[in-house]
Design a protein around this motif. Sequence first.
Motif, mmCIF file in Angstrom:
data_model
loop_
_atom_site.group_PDB
_atom_site.id
_atom_site.type_symbol
_atom_site.label_atom_id
_atom_site.label_comp_id
_atom_site.label_asym_id
_atom_site.label_seq_id
_atom_site.Cartn_x
_atom_site.Cartn_y
_atom_site.Cartn_z
ATOM 1 N N ARG A 394 0.868 -1.181 0.000
ATOM 2 C CA ARG A 394 0.000 0.000 0.000
ATOM 3 C C ARG A 394 0.903 1.229 0.000
ATOM 4 O O ARG A 394 1.976 1.225 0.605
ATOM 5 C CB ARG A 394 -0.917 0.034 1.223
ATOM 6 C CG ARG A 394 -1.926 -1.100 1.273
ATOM 7 C CD ARG A 394 -2.763 -1.019 2.552
ATOM 8 N NE ARG A 394 -3.690 -2.125 2.659
ATOM 9 C CZ ARG A 394 -4.932 -2.115 2.177
ATOM 10 N NH1 ARG A 394 -5.384 -1.023 1.571
ATOM 11 N NH2 ARG A 394 -5.706 -3.169 2.317
ATOM 12 N N PHE A 395 0.435 2.290 -0.652
ATOM 13 C CA PHE A 395 1.262 3.499 -0.683
ATOM 14 C C PHE A 395 0.377 4.733 -0.840
ATOM 15 O O PHE A 395 -0.584 4.733 -1.605
ATOM 16 C CB PHE A 395 2.255 3.466 -1.833
ATOM 17 C CG PHE A 395 3.142 4.690 -1.890
ATOM 18 C CD1 PHE A 395 4.194 4.840 -1.004
ATOM 19 C CD2 PHE A 395 2.889 5.711 -2.801
ATOM 20 C CE1 PHE A 395 4.985 5.961 -1.034
ATOM 21 C CE2 PHE A 395 3.677 6.838 -2.837
ATOM 22 C CZ PHE A 395 4.733 6.970 -1.946
ATOM 23 N N ALA A 396 0.727 5.779 -0.087
ATOM 24 C CA ALA A 396 0.044 7.072 -0.181
ATOM 25 C C ALA A 396 1.082 8.172 -0.041
ATOM 26 O O ALA A 396 1.966 8.106 0.818
ATOM 27 C CB ALA A 396 -1.020 7.204 0.900
ATOM 28 N N TYR A 397 1.003 9.181 -0.889
ATOM 29 C CA TYR A 397 1.846 10.365 -0.739
ATOM 30 C C TYR A 397 1.355 11.178 0.447
ATOM 31 O O TYR A 397 0.168 11.149 0.794
ATOM 32 C CB TYR A 397 1.809 11.222 -2.003
ATOM 33 C CG TYR A 397 2.463 10.586 -3.200
ATOM 34 C CD1 TYR A 397 3.844 10.490 -3.291
ATOM 35 C CD2 TYR A 397 1.702 10.084 -4.251
ATOM 36 C CE1 TYR A 397 4.452 9.892 -4.388
ATOM 37 C CE2 TYR A 397 2.294 9.494 -5.360
ATOM 38 C CZ TYR A 397 3.669 9.397 -5.416
ATOM 39 O OH TYR A 397 4.269 8.819 -6.495
ATOM 40 N N ARG A 398 2.267 11.928 1.060
ATOM 41 C CA ARG A 398 1.880 12.721 2.235
ATOM 42 C C ARG A 398 0.864 13.798 1.895
ATOM 43 O O ARG A 398 0.070 14.210 2.727
ATOM 44 C CB ARG A 398 3.117 13.375 2.851
ATOM 45 C CG ARG A 398 4.139 12.391 3.359
ATOM 46 C CD ARG A 398 5.295 13.121 4.011
ATOM 47 N NE ARG A 398 6.360 12.209 4.376
ATOM 48 C CZ ARG A 398 7.471 12.580 4.997
ATOM 49 N NH1 ARG A 398 7.659 13.839 5.300
ATOM 50 N NH2 ARG A 398 8.390 11.688 5.301
ATOM 51 N N GLY A 401 -4.148 11.358 -1.455
ATOM 52 C CA GLY A 401 -4.778 10.138 -0.998
ATOM 53 C C GLY A 401 -3.950 8.914 -1.335
ATOM 54 O O GLY A 401 -2.835 8.997 -1.845
ATOM 55 N N GLU A 402 -4.527 7.752 -1.056
ATOM 56 C CA GLU A 402 -3.837 6.490 -1.295
ATOM 57 C C GLU A 402 -3.766 6.222 -2.788
ATOM 58 O O GLU A 402 -4.775 6.236 -3.490
ATOM 59 C CB GLU A 402 -4.556 5.360 -0.572
ATOM 60 C CG GLU A 402 -3.730 4.096 -0.443
ATOM 61 C CD GLU A 402 -4.378 3.077 0.474
ATOM 62 O OE1 GLU A 402 -3.690 2.558 1.366
ATOM 63 O OE2 GLU A 402 -5.579 2.812 0.292
ATOM 64 N N PRO A 405 -3.979 1.138 -3.248
ATOM 65 C CA PRO A 405 -4.750 0.651 -2.089
ATOM 66 C C PRO A 405 -4.261 -0.702 -1.598
ATOM 67 O O PRO A 405 -4.161 -0.940 -0.412
ATOM 68 C CB PRO A 405 -6.185 0.580 -2.623
ATOM 69 C CG PRO A 405 -6.051 0.563 -4.105
ATOM 70 C CD PRO A 405 -4.792 1.285 -4.454
ATOM 71 N N ARG A 406 -3.999 -1.619 -2.477
ATOM 72 C CA ARG A 406 -3.313 -2.881 -2.152
ATOM 73 C C ARG A 406 -2.811 -3.441 -3.463
ATOM 74 O O ARG A 406 -3.556 -3.555 -4.429
ATOM 75 C CB ARG A 406 -4.224 -3.893 -1.461
ATOM 76 C CG ARG A 406 -3.483 -5.207 -1.164
ATOM 77 C CD ARG A 406 -4.339 -6.227 -0.485
ATOM 78 N NE ARG A 406 -3.611 -7.490 -0.353
ATOM 79 C CZ ARG A 406 -2.815 -7.812 0.663
ATOM 80 N NH1 ARG A 406 -2.641 -6.965 1.648
ATOM 81 N NH2 ARG A 406 -2.198 -8.971 0.700
ATOM 82 N N THR A 429 4.304 5.352 -9.753
ATOM 83 C CA THR A 429 4.475 5.011 -8.338
ATOM 84 C C THR A 429 5.051 3.610 -8.190
ATOM 85 O O THR A 429 5.952 3.367 -7.369
ATOM 86 C CB THR A 429 3.128 5.106 -7.602
ATOM 87 O OG1 THR A 429 2.642 6.436 -7.693
ATOM 88 C CG2 THR A 429 3.281 4.726 -6.137
ATOM 89 N N THR A 441 3.892 2.296 2.230
ATOM 90 C CA THR A 441 3.236 2.612 3.498
ATOM 91 C C THR A 441 3.060 1.345 4.323
ATOM 92 O O THR A 441 3.202 1.355 5.547
ATOM 93 C CB THR A 441 1.879 3.275 3.227
ATOM 94 O OG1 THR A 441 2.068 4.394 2.345
ATOM 95 C CG2 THR A 441 1.250 3.760 4.515
ATOM 96 N N SER A 442 2.758 0.256 3.636
ATOM 97 C CA SER A 442 2.722 -1.069 4.272
ATOM 98 C C SER A 442 3.048 -2.104 3.210
ATOM 99 O O SER A 442 3.034 -1.826 2.014
ATOM 100 C CB SER A 442 1.348 -1.335 4.892
ATOM 101 O OG SER A 442 0.347 -1.374 3.888
#
Length: 628
Positions: A394-398, A401-402, A405-406, A429, A441-442
Amino acid sequence: MTSATTTPADRADDERRPGGARPDTGEPSPARRDPYDRDVLPAPPGASRALLRELVGPHKVRAWCAAIMLLVQQAAVQAGPLIVAYAIDRAVPALRAHDRGPLIVTAVGYIGCALLGGWLQRTFIRSSAIVSQDVLLELRGRIFRQAQALGLDFHERYTSGRIIARATSDVEAIRELLTEGLQELLNVGLSVLYIAGVLIWLDWRLGLFSLATAVPLVFSVRRFRRRSKRVYTRRSAAMASVIVRFSETLGGIRPVQAFRRERANDEAFARLNSAHRAANGDAIVEMGRFTVSSWLIANTSVALVVLWGAYRVAAGSLELGVLAAFVLYLRRLYAPIDPLGMFLNSWQSAAASLEKIAGLLAQSPSVPEPAEPRALPERASGRPGRAVVFEGVRFAYRTGGEVLPRFDLAVPAGQTVAVVGATGAGKSTLAKLLARFYDPTSGRVTLDGVDLRELAVPELRRGVVMVTQEAFLFSGTVAENIALGDPDATPEQIEAAAKAIGAHDFIAGLPEGYDTDVRKRGGRISAGQRQLVAFARALLADPAVLILDEATSSLDVPGERAVQRAMHTVLRGRTAVVIAHRLSTVEIADRVLVMADGRVVEDGPPSELTRADGEFAGLHRAWRDSLV
């Protein structure tokens, strides 16, 4: 292959602007404002003082020697009025009695103190200059190394103009303090101590009275420091904004001229320039207030001391030479008012600059080196690629939004995967996570089973190489740019890589062949030629995993064909992820992923997806129709 609409994911991915800047003004959007949008980055309390101690620490011995020299030099300089007092009260009466000895001693002492003071001053300036230049050298080096160490997310949000301001105008402010202001401060501080002690020793009542009259000057200095700190912080920020606007305009001079942005840029720059002028004006006003009030206090103090001292001389309770020494010492005490004001200016400017530099140096890389790095397993003979796996990523920029998502993906070693999709689907990305420009992010991304976060950065950079659409070339020769892939490569190896890619013929046709300077950003050669040089660089690096981020999107048809031939060479046997907008690039892939909203919606060989009635088939038909 582009999308007609712009989604939030677009802004968070392929079309993100550094710092969330508005396209019209370049100013940060209020909804996205974060610490990187400020000129002063957050830093731990006392970071600027700790940085100063670290910089000066290696030079403690030389600094102490310089301080001792200045201590002796001030003693020699401040002895002058005492010698004058001795001459008036002792030497002149002795001369009237035909005794020239005291007068000769006075003359020799005065000349000796002047010579000693001058020699010590010269030695101090030389020694302090060595220390200050070493400190500035180390400081610039730290800024440069930190700028290279910080991650891509930092540079996409904190503009390069601000970093340039840290290394130029802010370091220059510190230089002015170290080379000019610091000596003035030490001179003033030591002279105050010497003069205070001598005045009390000469006559304690008149000495204490003289020092009491100087108390208002202390409050004037404190008030000036408090007010000027705000002014100089604002002035430094205004100067940084001017540098940012200037560097960004020149860096994008082509679109500026192509879209006739000169007038709008002039207006924006004029606003920033006016803000800088206003901040400078406030600094001048504060300096004027301090100078006027300080000289008023100084002249009043001297007048009061002279009146009381003259009364005591007339009453016979004070010698005339002592009063003369008092007047000379008071003039010396108040003489540095103007230099002191200039020093306080330099001090506030340097303090604001040091705080900004400390904030920059306090930033931690978003992709830090592992505490205990692992090594990649040895590659099997004849197997140049490595297996790539995205596990629950999972990844989101600061600032958005995400984006993913997975995301789960397995790429076997040696397979070429093309990734297609609308702008903002998450393609870039994916590439940045694989190159570890960002960390998930996870979840995790692995290379032959090893988490990228567990690999030492040098080993990761050797194993995973990205070739971007821009194909950035540095100023220097063609050979030097190819050799970035392997700095130890011989000229023969460089030429062999260029031949394998198909770049040798055009390089040999340049005025100086491989020694031709490509100039700024490779502007001397075409976009297609720059891509070929970038591919030769990648081939020389011999990576296990190669990422091609829209490597042909800006090329014409002949250039694209030349680059595609080079791609066949460089991808042979390697694991490759090809981000593609042109479907002609997809033809070289073993497998195609179609992404939408951060997910894989289609996955398979290009021939199968073309025959199926899916999104890729529709894109392929549209592409074929456009060729007709």
